[in-house]
Design a protein around this motif. Structure first.
Motif, PDB file in Angstrom:
ATOM      1  N   SER A 307       0.826  -1.212   0.000  1.00 30.35           N
ATOM      2  CA  SER A 307       0.000   0.000   0.000  1.00 30.35           C
ATOM      3  C   SER A 307       0.858   1.260   0.000  1.00 30.35           C
ATOM      4  CB  SER A 307      -0.920   0.018   1.222  1.00 30.35           C
ATOM      5  OG  SER A 307      -0.156   0.171   2.405  1.00 30.35           O
ATOM      6  N   ALA A 308       0.248   2.346  -0.444  1.00 32.23           N
ATOM      7  CA  ALA A 308       0.945   3.637  -0.491  1.00 32.23           C
ATOM      8  C   ALA A 308       1.267   4.138   0.910  1.00 32.23           C
ATOM      9  CB  ALA A 308       0.076   4.656  -1.225  1.00 32.23           C
ATOM     10  N   SER A 309       0.466   3.732   1.898  1.00 29.86           N
ATOM     11  CA  SER A 309       0.687   4.206   3.268  1.00 29.86           C
ATOM     12  C   SER A 309       2.042   3.761   3.805  1.00 29.86           C
ATOM     13  CB  SER A 309      -0.427   3.691   4.187  1.00 29.86           C
ATOM     14  OG  SER A 309      -0.450   2.280   4.213  1.00 29.86           O
ATOM     15  N   GLU A 310       2.546   2.630   3.344  1.00 29.32           N
ATOM     16  CA  GLU A 310       3.857   2.140   3.787  1.00 29.32           C
ATOM     17  C   GLU A 310       4.986   3.007   3.239  1.00 29.32           C
ATOM     18  OE1 GLU A 310       4.210  -2.328   3.631  1.00 29.32           O
ATOM     19  OE2 GLU A 310       2.326  -2.085   2.536  1.00 29.32           O
ATOM     20  N   VAL A 311       4.702   3.718   2.164  1.00 29.17           N
ATOM     21  CA  VAL A 311       5.711   4.566   1.526  1.00 29.17           C
ATOM     22  C   VAL A 311       5.611   6.004   2.020  1.00 29.17           C
ATOM     23  CG1 VAL A 311       6.679   5.343  -0.676  1.00 29.17           C
ATOM     24  CG2 VAL A 311       5.572   3.099  -0.517  1.00 29.17           C
ATOM     25  N   PHE A 351      -7.858  12.842  -2.590  1.00 32.96           N
ATOM     26  CA  PHE A 351      -7.615  12.511  -1.196  1.00 32.96           C
ATOM     27  C   PHE A 351      -8.890  12.743  -0.377  1.00 32.96           C
ATOM     28  CE2 PHE A 351      -3.527  13.446  -3.106  1.00 32.96           C
ATOM     29  CZ  PHE A 351      -2.816  12.309  -2.752  1.00 32.96           C
ATOM     30  N   THR A 352      -9.765  11.793  -0.528  1.00 35.04           N
ATOM     31  CA  THR A 352     -11.028  11.806   0.221  1.00 35.04           C
ATOM     32  C   THR A 352     -10.752  11.426   1.670  1.00 35.04           C
ATOM     33  OG1 THR A 352     -11.446   9.484  -0.300  1.00 35.04           O
ATOM     34  CG2 THR A 352     -12.275  11.125  -1.859  1.00 35.04           C
ATOM     35  N   TYR A 353     -11.765  11.525   2.519  1.00 36.74           N
ATOM     36  CA  TYR A 353     -11.594  11.161   3.924  1.00 36.74           C
ATOM     37  C   TYR A 353     -11.143   9.706   4.056  1.00 36.74           C
ATOM     38  CZ  TYR A 353     -14.299  15.435   4.800  1.00 36.74           C
ATOM     39  OH  TYR A 353     -14.744  16.731   4.837  1.00 36.74           O
ATOM     40  N   SER A 354     -11.721   8.840   3.232  1.00 36.66           N
ATOM     41  CA  SER A 354     -11.379   7.415   3.304  1.00 36.66           C
ATOM     42  C   SER A 354      -9.928   7.173   2.907  1.00 36.66           C
ATOM     43  CB  SER A 354     -12.299   6.597   2.390  1.00 36.66           C
ATOM     44  OG  SER A 354     -13.635   6.708   2.810  1.00 36.66           O
ATOM     45  N   VAL A 355      -9.508   7.815   1.832  1.00 37.14           N
ATOM     46  CA  VAL A 355      -8.130   7.633   1.352  1.00 37.14           C
ATOM     47  C   VAL A 355      -7.132   8.176   2.373  1.00 37.14           C
ATOM     48  CG1 VAL A 355      -6.445   8.389  -0.377  1.00 37.14           C
ATOM     49  CG2 VAL A 355      -8.723   7.630  -1.092  1.00 37.14           C
ATOM     50  N   ILE A 356      -7.417   9.351   2.933  1.00 40.51           N
ATOM     51  CA  ILE A 356      -6.515   9.939   3.926  1.00 40.51           C
ATOM     52  C   ILE A 356      -6.454   9.071   5.173  1.00 40.51           C
ATOM     53  CG2 ILE A 356      -6.113  11.933   5.433  1.00 40.51           C
ATOM     54  CD1 ILE A 356      -7.370  13.690   3.278  1.00 40.51           C
ATOM     55  N   ALA A 357      -7.578   8.525   5.560  1.00 46.59           N
ATOM     56  CA  ALA A 357      -7.603   7.643   6.730  1.00 46.59           C
ATOM     57  C   ALA A 357      -6.694   6.436   6.516  1.00 46.59           C
ATOM     58  CB  ALA A 357      -9.038   7.185   7.002  1.00 46.59           C
ATOM     59  N   GLU A 358      -6.741   5.882   5.319  1.00 44.54           N
ATOM     60  CA  GLU A 358      -5.904   4.724   5.005  1.00 44.54           C
ATOM     61  C   GLU A 358      -4.426   5.108   4.974  1.00 44.54           C
ATOM     62  OE1 GLU A 358      -5.239   1.642   1.265  1.00 44.54           O
ATOM     63  OE2 GLU A 358      -7.160   2.664   1.496  1.00 44.54           O
ATOM     64  N   LEU A 359      -4.125   6.258   4.409  1.00 43.66           N
ATOM     65  CA  LEU A 359      -2.733   6.688   4.295  1.00 43.66           C
ATOM     66  C   LEU A 359      -2.112   7.065   5.640  1.00 43.66           C
ATOM     67  CD1 LEU A 359      -2.924   8.913   1.075  1.00 43.66           C
ATOM     68  CD2 LEU A 359      -1.742   6.725   1.293  1.00 43.66           C
ATOM     69  N   THR A 360      -2.928   7.564   6.552  1.00 46.07           N
ATOM     70  CA  THR A 360      -2.404   8.012   7.850  1.00 46.07           C
ATOM     71  C   THR A 360      -2.627   6.995   8.966  1.00 46.07           C
ATOM     72  OG1 THR A 360      -4.497   9.179   8.289  1.00 46.07           O
ATOM     73  CG2 THR A 360      -2.702  10.451   7.278  1.00 46.07           C
ATOM     74  N   ALA A 365     -13.584   8.876  10.728  1.00 49.70           N
ATOM     75  CA  ALA A 365     -14.219   9.866  11.603  1.00 49.70           C
ATOM     76  C   ALA A 365     -13.198  10.889  12.101  1.00 49.70           C
ATOM     77  CB  ALA A 365     -14.882   9.169  12.791  1.00 49.70           C
ATOM     78  N   THR A 366     -12.003  10.405  12.413  1.00 46.57           N
ATOM     79  CA  THR A 366     -10.943  11.312  12.881  1.00 46.57           C
ATOM     80  C   THR A 366     -10.535  12.284  11.781  1.00 46.57           C
ATOM     81  OG1 THR A 366     -10.083   9.631  14.407  1.00 46.57           O
ATOM     82  CG2 THR A 366      -8.593  11.432  13.795  1.00 46.57           C
ATOM     83  N   VAL A 367     -10.386  11.753  10.577  1.00 50.14           N
ATOM     84  CA  VAL A 367     -10.033  12.603   9.440  1.00 50.14           C
ATOM     85  C   VAL A 367     -11.123  13.633   9.192  1.00 50.14           C
ATOM     86  CG1 VAL A 367      -9.604  12.643   6.944  1.00 50.14           C
ATOM     87  CG2 VAL A 367      -8.614  10.823   8.363  1.00 50.14           C
ATOM     88  N   TYR A 368     -12.367  13.187   9.265  1.00 51.12           N
ATOM     89  CA  TYR A 368     -13.512  14.093   9.047  1.00 51.12           C
ATOM     90  C   TYR A 368     -13.477  15.227  10.075  1.00 51.12           C
ATOM     91  CZ  TYR A 368     -18.317  15.761   8.800  1.00 51.12           C
ATOM     92  OH  TYR A 368     -19.437  16.555   8.703  1.00 51.12           O
TER      93      TYR A 368
END
Length: 376
Positions: A307-311, A351-360, A365-368
């Motif tokens: 996943s991109a989050s690992e990078v 970079f929707t809320y879902s995508v940002i949540a996955e990346l971080t 809910a926290t991202v929102y």
């Protein structure tokens, strides 16, 4: 007509009774014939040279293929890298690749141009921010043309002795006149600075004048490639000497995608797309470094990057130069709110809320909550 360049030069210097140049260009012709599989004719030329100038050909070959030294430091003025020693590849923006391809074509067809009385281009200036591939492009040009690249060592080229710097430059070009190669000057502004600079001594004018004379006399098939991060410092006369000037910009989306996908082959298209969007202000070198760091970590932990989050963790944990050297952004101090804000501002559609949540690694809910607090 093949070999027109070498033949014309041999005739020119024969008429001028310059035996050394005749021998030098004959060597170039021999090398070219051998490379094209015409060993019989190449050997015949060698026999003619050796029978008429016994020992001279061998002496010329030995002397001309040895890089000169700086008399003060006794350091060699450069290093030679052969085309088959270059394994690194470069990904260029389409516009730059077109310029480079055109330059290569003109060089490869230079015999046709010379017969028609047209001088083929043999100078290329690369300018732009650090990390955008100037040195790597010079090396790839060497590989594409089958010419060794001679990389100038500025620490030995620039001498504290009055007049030695200009002499070192002259010796450097003299080598290129006897051996077809690519001369590469990095940090070119150090020796090609504007002659009207009030802070420079008279030595600078001698150096620039020497450069101008040597660039003008480089006509044996060698190529001069110079690179600088400060093109505004170059003397106007030096600037005009370059037939091709290329602004090395940061990689565009296509180039970023290619760099990432070639370095992290296990990532799928969606993940590569995300990283290409995140890395849009980085140089090619910075992108490559991030990807290699992530891959190195995965290898020692016996896993694959999925996943991109690992990078992105390596992106946020390193200091990178964004836009210019004067403006640096320290992403390593970014907390979760900073990271969410950074990603959201890149492009809310991607970079929707879902995508940002996955990346971080946080919840949607926290991202929102973070995004809405920022907007209020």
């Amino acid at each position: 007509m093949e070999n027109s360049f070498e033949l014309l030069k041999i005739i020119e210097f024969s008429l001028k009774l310059d035996n050394q140049k005749v021998i030098g260009y004959s060597r170039l012709l021999v090398d070219k014939l051998s490379k094209n599989g015409n060993e019989k004719l190449a050997n015949k030329i060698i026999q003619l040279l050796e029978s008429n100038t016994p020992g001279v050909l061998m002496h010329a070959s030995t002397a001309s293929t040895k890089l000169p030294f700086d008399q003060e430091s006794r350091l060699q003025l450069g290093e030679i890298i052969l085309p088959d020693e270059i394994n690194e590849t470069i990904v260029l923006n389409v516009s730059v690749q077109e310029y480079v391809d055109r330059f290569i074509t003109l060089y490869q067809k230079r015999d046709k141009l010379i017969v028609e009385g047209i001088t083929p281009p043999n100078t290329m200036l690369l300018y732009g921010a650090p990390g955008c591939g100037k040195t790597l492009l010079a090396k790839n040009l060497s590989k594409a043309l089958g010419l060794p690249i001679v990389i100038a060592r500025l620490d030995s080229l620039i001498s504290s002795f009055l007049g030695n710097t200009a002499k070192n430059i002259r010796n450097y070009f003299e080598y290129a006149k006897n051996n077809q190669c690519i001369l590469f000057f990095d940090e070119f502004d150090a020796v090609a600075k504007h002659r009207d600079d009030a802070n420079e001594l008279g030595e600078l004018k001698r150096v620039v004048n020497s450069l101008l004379q040597n660039i003008d006399s480089l006509d044996n098939g060698s190529i001069l490639v110079a690179a600088t991060n400060h093109e505004g410092l170059l003397d106007p006369a030096i600037w005009r000497r370059f037939s091709l000037k290329i602004h090395m910009e940061k990689p565009d989306y296509r180039s970023r995608y290619t760099i990432i996908s070639e370095t992290l082959k296990e990532l799928n298209e969606k993940e590569v797309n995300l990283l290409a969007s995140i890395f849009r202000e980085l140089s090619g070198a910075a992108i490559k470094e991030i990807c290699i760091n992530a891959r190195r970590e995965a290898i020692i932990n016996d896993r694959e990057i999925k996943s991109a989050s690992e990078v992105t963790e390596f992106f946020f944990s390193t200091v990178y130069s964004l836009d210019t050297l004067a403006r640096r952004k320290d992403l390593s101090n970014y907390n979760l709110e900073d990271r969410v804000d950074f990603l959201r501002n890149l492009d809310p559609k991607i970079f929707t809320y879902s995508v940002i949540a996955e990346l971080t690694g946080s919840s949607k809910a926290t991202v929102y909550r973070i995004c809405n607090n920022k907007e209020q």
